[in-house]
Write a protein that holds these residues in place. Structure first.
Motif, PDB file in Angstrom:
ATOM      1  N   ARG A 291       8.404  -8.021  12.418  1.00 55.53           N
ATOM      2  CA  ARG A 291       8.772  -9.420  11.557  1.00 55.53           C
ATOM      3  C   ARG A 291       7.704  -9.449  10.480  1.00 55.53           C
ATOM      4  NH1 ARG A 291       4.476  -9.676  13.843  1.00 55.53           N
ATOM      5  NH2 ARG A 291       3.694 -11.064  15.467  1.00 55.53           N
TER       6      ARG A 291
ATOM      7  N   THR B  20      11.090 -12.222   6.961  1.00 53.71           N
ATOM      8  CA  THR B  20      12.096 -11.523   7.606  1.00 53.71           C
ATOM      9  C   THR B  20      11.959 -11.032   8.991  1.00 53.71           C
ATOM     10  OG1 THR B  20      10.956  -9.374   6.897  1.00 53.71           O
ATOM     11  CG2 THR B  20      12.379 -10.405   5.314  1.00 53.71           C
TER      12      THR B  20
ATOM     13  N   THR C 204      13.239  -8.090  12.060  1.00 49.11           N
ATOM     14  CA  THR C 204      14.156  -6.932  12.087  1.00 49.11           C
ATOM     15  C   THR C 204      14.154  -6.879  13.795  1.00 49.11           C
ATOM     16  OG1 THR C 204      12.890  -5.948  10.333  1.00 49.11           O
ATOM     17  CG2 THR C 204      13.889  -4.441  11.760  1.00 49.11           C
TER      18      THR C 204
ATOM     19  N   CYS D 203      19.898 -17.847   8.549  1.00 49.86           N
ATOM     20  CA  CYS D 203      19.823 -16.392   8.286  1.00 49.86           C
ATOM     21  C   CYS D 203      20.468 -16.730   6.571  1.00 49.86           C
ATOM     22  CB  CYS D 203      21.076 -15.744   8.929  1.00 49.86           C
ATOM     23  SG  CYS D 203      21.233 -14.211   8.230  1.00 49.86           S
TER      24      CYS D 203
ATOM     25  N   ARG E 211      21.148 -10.543   4.889  1.00 52.33           N
ATOM     26  CA  ARG E 211      21.015  -9.527   6.030  1.00 52.33           C
ATOM     27  C   ARG E 211      21.048  -8.234   5.584  1.00 52.33           C
ATOM     28  NH1 ARG E 211      25.424  -7.162   8.870  1.00 52.33           N
ATOM     29  NH2 ARG E 211      24.946  -6.419  10.757  1.00 52.33           N
TER      30      ARG E 211
ATOM     31  N   THR F  44      17.599  -6.074   9.319  1.00 57.12           N
ATOM     32  CA  THR F  44      16.429  -6.785   8.664  1.00 57.12           C
ATOM     33  C   THR F  44      17.217  -8.004   8.225  1.00 57.12           C
ATOM     34  OG1 THR F  44      15.246  -4.924   8.364  1.00 57.12           O
ATOM     35  CG2 THR F  44      14.662  -7.135   7.244  1.00 57.12           C
TER      36      THR F  44
ATOM     37  N   THR G 286      16.645 -11.796   6.765  1.00 62.78           N
ATOM     38  CA  THR G 286      15.854 -12.532   5.776  1.00 62.78           C
ATOM     39  C   THR G 286      16.029 -14.357   6.277  1.00 62.78           C
ATOM     40  OG1 THR G 286      15.965 -11.407   3.951  1.00 62.78           O
ATOM     41  CG2 THR G 286      15.411 -13.500   3.362  1.00 62.78           C
TER      42      THR G 286
END
Length: 363
Positions: free
Chosen positions: A237, A306, A308, A337, A340, A353, A355
């Motif tokens: 992250r 982000t 992950t 979110c 992506r 991942t 965002t």
């Protein structure tokens, strides 16, 4: 040290026909774009063609495959069952849409777009100069796109040109807003909606079921919560704490007044970072109050960045994420979110991942 290894599995369906597994995949979703995209490479022994006859030497699974622009494509990903865990993993519909471009070669590359691709067909020569409801515009242009895409597939020689997911308007979750729009000349439904998105700071996307969402980005009516944690399903992250107290912002709030005119209220530093919002408020006082509340929020503390994770859990654009950071608790919080990216292949595995932001969602 002992651990478990998961074998990545997938399959690709083109016009309902299983053409085997992909070699690599990258899916990109962004709230500022009407369409989500997918790039696939397939280890095929044939070149993608603009007709239904595959090249000689094609493997059996590709016999009569319709690998061409406009073909429906669905991609599923999962982990194969691990005996020691005695668990069967769910197949995730990773992408659903249409082939936009075929890049011939070995391996074969397919550039795809989600169901908003249908909106690229047909043209609109209509203006909406008066106070118009969003649903009236959407319901006007969707039949144009569906009809034009059917005609395109007929000309391309698809076996079932009418067999695709027809677009419909997601009236239940979309915003109930009014607007004015001039298209000036004949443009595609896709271009008309992109123009509307930029003009009024709205967001849109099309679901795998063909439902076209269009609104302010706040989906409280069906908000889906996903739980993520560093000790469970987060592998990386990059969250950045930010204190907006000493930042310069310019808030620009636009809305349609009761008489049908567009009204814009600005607050803050004219040279500051601009935050533009369109709201379904029809009074000047209401617009001013919202702008002040938004400015107060921007001046507070918040996190963004982000996160992950791997293939699971399944995450979609606009999902609400409950995040727990067991290493740095100050980074924990609730996020939206707003982007992506899913990447992977059968050798290195799958990662997604996300965002995220905990700012007011429509920004």
């Amino acid at each position: 040290m002992r651990g478990n290894f998961f074998k990545c599995a997938n399959w690709v369906l083109i016009e309902g026909q299983n053409v085997g597994s992909f070699e690599s995949i990258e899916v990109t979703e962004d709230r500022d774009s009407l369409s989500n995209t997918c790039t696939l490479t397939l280890p095929l022994y044939a070149i993608g063609r603009d007709n239904t006859q595959p090249a000689k030497g094609v493997r059996a699974s590709l016999k009569n495959a319709q690998i061409m622009v406009g073909a429906r494509i669905d991609v599923f990903t999962w982990y194969e069952e691990v005996d020691v865990l005695q668990q069967e993993f769910e197949k995730v519909l990773q992408f659903s849409g249409y082939i936009k471009e075929v890049v011939e070669g070995f391996p074969l590359k397919l550039i795809c777009e989600d169901h908003s691709f249908v909106l690229r067909f047909g043209s609109i020569g209509k203006d909406w100069p008066g106070r118009t409801k969003l649903k009236d515009m959407i319901n006007h242009i969707i039949p144009i796109a569906n009809k034009a895409f059917t005609e395109f597939r007929q000309k391309k020689g698809f076996k079932q040109p009418d067999n695709f997911v027809k677009l419909t308007f997601d009236s239940t979750n979309s915003a109930e807003v009014e607007f004015q729009l001039s298209v000036y000349n004949k443009i595609s439904p896709f271009d008309a909606l992109m123009k509307l998105m930029k003009l009024y700071t709205l967001y849109a996307n099309a679901s795998p079921e063909g439902k076209l969402y269009f609104g302010l980005g706040v989906r409280d009516k069906f908000k889906r919560t996903v739980k993520l944690a560093t000790n469970a399903n987060v592998i990386d992250r990059d969250l950045i704490p930010k204190n907006g107290l000493f930042e310069n912002y310019k808030v620009v709030v636009s809305a349609m007044l009761k008489d049908g005119t567009k009204y814009t209220y600005e607050l803050g530093d004219s040279e500051g970072e601009a935050k533009r919002v369109f709201m379904p408020i029809n009074t000047k006082e209401g617009i001013k109050n919202f702008a002040e509340a938004l400015m107060a929020h921007l001046k507070g503390s918040r996190n963004k960045g982000t996160i992950t994770t791997i293939l699971y859990p399944e995450i979609h654009l606009f999902d609400y994420i409950n995040y727990t950071d067991t290493i740095f608790p100050s980074l924990s919080g609730n996020f939206y979110c707003i982007g992506r990216k899913f990447k992977g292949d059968t050798k290195t595995g799958y990662t997604q991942t996300i965002t995220v932001t905990d700012e007011i969602f429509m920004l």
